[in-house]
Design a protein around this motif. Structure first.
Motif, mmCIF file in Angstrom:
data_model
loop_
_atom_site.group_PDB
_atom_site.id
_atom_site.type_symbol
_atom_site.label_atom_id
_atom_site.label_comp_id
_atom_site.label_asym_id
_atom_site.label_seq_id
_atom_site.Cartn_x
_atom_site.Cartn_y
_atom_site.Cartn_z
ATOM 1 N N THR A 63 -4.755 8.063 -4.950
ATOM 2 C CA THR A 63 -4.791 7.808 -3.507
ATOM 3 C C THR A 63 -3.747 6.787 -3.110
ATOM 4 O O THR A 63 -3.025 6.963 -2.122
ATOM 5 C CB THR A 63 -6.172 7.248 -3.113
ATOM 6 O OG1 THR A 63 -7.156 7.857 -3.907
ATOM 7 C CG2 THR A 63 -6.440 7.461 -1.653
ATOM 8 N N GLN A 64 -3.675 5.711 -3.868
ATOM 9 C CA GLN A 64 -2.824 4.598 -3.481
ATOM 10 C C GLN A 64 -1.352 4.939 -3.612
ATOM 11 O O GLN A 64 -0.541 4.571 -2.760
ATOM 12 C CB GLN A 64 -3.155 3.369 -4.337
ATOM 13 C CG GLN A 64 -4.492 2.739 -4.018
ATOM 14 C CD GLN A 64 -5.656 3.482 -4.647
ATOM 15 O OE1 GLN A 64 -5.465 4.369 -5.468
ATOM 16 N NE2 GLN A 64 -6.873 3.137 -4.265
ATOM 17 N N ARG B 95 0.104 6.523 -0.678
ATOM 18 C CA ARG B 95 0.340 5.656 0.479
ATOM 19 C C ARG B 95 1.654 4.903 0.356
ATOM 20 O O ARG B 95 2.201 4.444 1.349
ATOM 21 C CB ARG B 95 -0.821 4.667 0.629
ATOM 22 C CG ARG B 95 -2.117 5.391 0.954
ATOM 23 C CD ARG B 95 -3.192 4.419 1.376
ATOM 24 N NE ARG B 95 -4.472 5.103 1.471
ATOM 25 C CZ ARG B 95 -5.611 4.599 1.001
ATOM 26 N NH1 ARG B 95 -5.619 3.410 0.429
ATOM 27 N NH2 ARG B 95 -6.726 5.281 1.132
ATOM 28 N N VAL C 271 1.176 -3.915 0.709
ATOM 29 C CA VAL C 271 0.197 -3.510 -0.297
ATOM 30 C C VAL C 271 -1.225 -3.702 0.231
ATOM 31 O O VAL C 271 -2.069 -2.819 0.125
ATOM 32 C CB VAL C 271 0.391 -4.293 -1.612
ATOM 33 C CG1 VAL C 271 -0.736 -4.003 -2.584
ATOM 34 C CG2 VAL C 271 1.716 -3.937 -2.245
ATOM 35 N N SER C 272 -1.472 -4.873 0.847
ATOM 36 C CA SER C 272 -2.865 -5.100 1.246
ATOM 37 C C SER C 272 -3.225 -4.302 2.492
ATOM 38 O O SER C 272 -4.328 -3.784 2.585
ATOM 39 C CB SER C 272 -3.123 -6.588 1.456
ATOM 40 O OG SER C 272 -2.180 -7.103 2.345
ATOM 41 N N HIS D 168 -4.166 -0.682 0.739
ATOM 42 C CA HIS D 168 -5.604 -0.881 0.550
ATOM 43 C C HIS D 168 -6.373 -0.925 1.857
ATOM 44 O O HIS D 168 -7.570 -1.201 1.859
ATOM 45 C CB HIS D 168 -5.864 -2.141 -0.271
ATOM 46 C CG HIS D 168 -5.384 -2.001 -1.671
ATOM 47 N ND1 HIS D 168 -5.905 -1.069 -2.524
ATOM 48 C CD2 HIS D 168 -4.407 -2.645 -2.358
ATOM 49 C CE1 HIS D 168 -5.279 -1.151 -3.676
ATOM 50 N NE2 HIS D 168 -4.366 -2.086 -3.602
ATOM 51 N N ASP D 169 -5.671 -0.685 2.941
ATOM 52 C CA ASP D 169 -6.370 -0.554 4.207
ATOM 53 C C ASP D 169 -7.194 -1.796 4.526
ATOM 54 O O ASP D 169 -8.291 -1.728 5.073
ATOM 55 C CB ASP D 169 -7.300 0.678 4.124
ATOM 56 C CG ASP D 169 -7.579 1.221 5.506
ATOM 57 O OD1 ASP D 169 -6.908 0.791 6.443
ATOM 58 O OD2 ASP D 169 -8.473 2.075 5.629
#
Lengths: 115, 509
Positions: free
Chosen positions: B96-97, B100, B499-500, B504-505
């Motif tokens: 998933t990551q 993104r 990144v955050s 990581h939403d």
């Protein structure tokens, strides 16, 4: 450089925000199930072999296959598939919720769907 | 296996199968090729899964795995578990990551996340090293099959096989053939399972599910010939088993050509479910592979042949040996040869193309010729493709182990370098370029330590076995990365925010 709040010390072990916390919790559970099965079955086979002689291993068969062959060779891949399915189901539900959450100020969520 | 005879029927089957692939690829003409050669059209999640599985199935899975079971018995289970369990890691920790981040290849990801061209070049070099090692396994598989098909010795077979592989890539490139991955997976699974069903049926076992039926062979070996297939840890230690298993899992989650599959799928949800189907299709082969190894043992024991007489070459061909000792018709053996060929060819072709694209895109314009035009880059890619094939061919002449062991080294390298760089890059915004570079270099040293220092320092080859170094290596590399990152300046606020927030939403609470 602005040392602003939560972004600097976020990590897998220090998840921030509702979305990430939930996600990390599920990931931890899945990985726990993954590790426990891999290590557990091998230790089980190892101690069975060490303490109860070979005869037990020969006679313990499941559907023709010796038990540890079945557990490691057949069941573990199946277990991995099950874990992936569980993870996906959770993520699908979770993704639905988070899009609803972000759209809430524009569109009213469909009634009856829970938070 | 070389009896100096040209196997006409199997040869015809192999040739017609490749004709089928080329023809079906021509007919579809849904050109969706990307610069990196990951192309193909997808219809739904099952199709994505078949794509993942056919991309994954190599000579290691088709030929090598059975060979390991034949030689080492239960120890081969470490390969089965490692090569399937890695997908769990990949799915929950990275798939998933990575999407993104929106970066298409391992070097792209590393360069973007760590904001460093040095880290990017290092990642590109590592990808090429992995490509070469993994390709040696494929070329060895091709060479063994060619040697059997044409009845020639191993060394000339390596050269013939390599030329065939190169011309396959060139011809399909010129004709604009699109890989039909669903068809390919379908062919692979049929060519693998059908002969096995025939074999178990001939032996009078439960043939509808040969994955269970072969259990009777284990029993017979045990009771009549005293060969203990089922004593799990008679010859290997628990550490060796876990080291190999976890190395393969870390490697699976770090192999560049596996990671890249997540980008060619349109939606994240489809990509995730595609992994489940892919894992299922892969497991179908792995549930069955041990049977070939066990059955060959049984036939040899029944015929009073000395076990493991043919050495590593024969062990890698047990899939075919099982069929011929079991008295299957020639066409069934030909099916197996065709399946093995197709698995090895497509993996080798994909890897060589990825490797040369990575050179022409990441290394050539940055290090060698900064003013390179598109034309230059395309020439560089073609030239490097031939160079890569030549290097792989030379290494294949004198390989360092069985097919599965060669492949395992590639997994160890990936697990020691790319996997930690991705994992920390995704889950720890504080990881910086210095950490990544130190970590990847440490990983390379660890992976090849048994080659370099294995003889003088026995402890090194015990802790970091050639095929299984990432079990201890990957955590060690992560520690190096964390310590170096903490000692040096943090990465820019922009990337940490990216990144955050985007990966990581995580928004301000």
């Amino acid at each position: 450089m602005k040392e602003t709040s939560p972004h600097n010390n976020l990590s897998f072990f220090r998840p921030r925000g509702k979305t990430m916390r939930g996600e990390v919790r599920v990931i931890k559970l899945i990985l726990l199930g993954w590790l426990a099965a891999i290590v557990g079955f091998q230790l089980f086979a190892y101690f069975l072999e060490a303490s109860y002689s070979i005869i037990l291993l020969e006679n313990l068969t499941f559907f023709n296959l010796p038990l540890q062959f079945w557990l490691t060779g057949q069941f573990l891949p199946l277990w991995f598939i099950i874990l992936c399915v569980l993870f996906n189901i959770w993520m699908d539900r979770h993704a639905k919720q988070s899009t609803e959450g972000s759209l809430r100020f524009r569109i009213k969520p469909v009634s009856g769907e829970d938070e | 296996m070389t009896d100096g005879i040209v196997q006409l029927v199997p040869l015809t089957i192999v040739a017609s199968m490749f004709a089928l692939f080329i023809f079906s690829g021509l007919r579809k003409r849904t050109r969706q090729s990307s610069e990196y050669g990951f192309n193909g059209s997808y219809t739904g999640r099952v199709g994505i899964g078949a794509g993942i599985a056919s991309n994954w199935m190599s000579a290691g899975s088709f030929l090598g795995l059975a060979g390991v079971f034949y030689v080492k018995g239960y120890f081969g289970m470490a390969y089965v578990v490692g090569w399937t369990g890695g997908y769990v890691l990949l799915l929950v920790l990275m798939a998933t990551q990575i999407r993104r981040f929106g970066k298409f290849t391992a070097p792209d990801f590393v360069g973007f996340r760590y904001e460093s061209d040095t880290a990017r070049t290092l990642a590109a070099l590592i990808s090429i090293i992995i490509t070469i090692i993994y390709c040696v396994a494929q070329f060895r598989g091709i060479a063994l099959l060619v040697s059997w098909l044409f009845g020639i010795a191993y060394l000339p077979a390596v050269i013939v096989g390599a030329s065939l592989a190169v011309s396959f890539v060139v011809v399909s490139g010129m004709l604009g053939v699109v890989r039909n991955q669903k068809l390919q997976y379908f062919v692979l699974i049929i060519t693998f399972i059908l002969p096995l069903m025939l074999l178990t049926r001939k032996l009078g076992y439960f043939w509808i599910l040969p994955q269970f039926g072969y259990g009777a062979a284990i029993g017979e070996l045990q009771q009549q010939f005293g060969f203990n297939c089922s004593e799990p840890f008679a010859n290997t230690s628990l550490f060796e088993w876990f080291a190999l298993c976890f190395t393969l899992m870390f490697g699976t989650a770090g192999l560049p050509h596996v990671l890249s599959r997540f980008y060619v799928v349109p939606g994240m949800r489809d990509a995730r479910w595609g992994v489940v189907w892919g894992l299922f299709f892969i497991a179908l082969i792995y549930w069955s592979a041990p049977a070939y190894g066990v059955l060959t043992r049984l036939f040899e024991a029944r015929n009073g042949m000395r076990l493991y007489a043919g050495g590593a070459d024969a062990a890698d061909m047990v899939v075919l040996t099982a069929a011929s000792l079991g008295g299957l018709p020639t066409w069934a053996i030909g099916l197996l040869a065709a399946g093995g060929m197709s698995a090895a060819f497509s993996t080798a072709a994909g890897l060589l193309m990825t490797g040369s694209a990575s050179f022409s895109y990441d290394i050539y314009p940055r290090l060698i010729n900064p003013k390179a035009t598109e034309r230059d880059k395309s020439y560089a890619a073609k030239g490097f493709f031939l160079l890569l094939a030549a290097v792989v061919m030379v290494l294949t002449l004198q390989p360092w182990g069985m097919i599965a062991e060669i492949a395992a080294l590639a997994f160890a390298v990936a697990g020691n370098t790319i996997f930690p760089a991705f994992l920390l890059g995704i889950w720890w915004p504080r990881a910086n370029a210095a950490g990544a570079i130190c970590g990847m270099l440490t990983g390379l040293v660890i992976s090849f330590a048994p080659f370099i220092a294995g003889d003088s320092l026995p402890l090194v080859s015990q802790l970091f076995p050639l095929t299984s170094s990432a079990f201890i290596g990957a955590p060690l590399v992560m520690i190096v990365m964390i310590v170096t990152s903490l000692l040096t300046t943090p990465p820019s606020a922009a990337i940490r925010l990216f990144v955050s927030r985007d990966v990581h939403d995580c928004h301000e609470e």
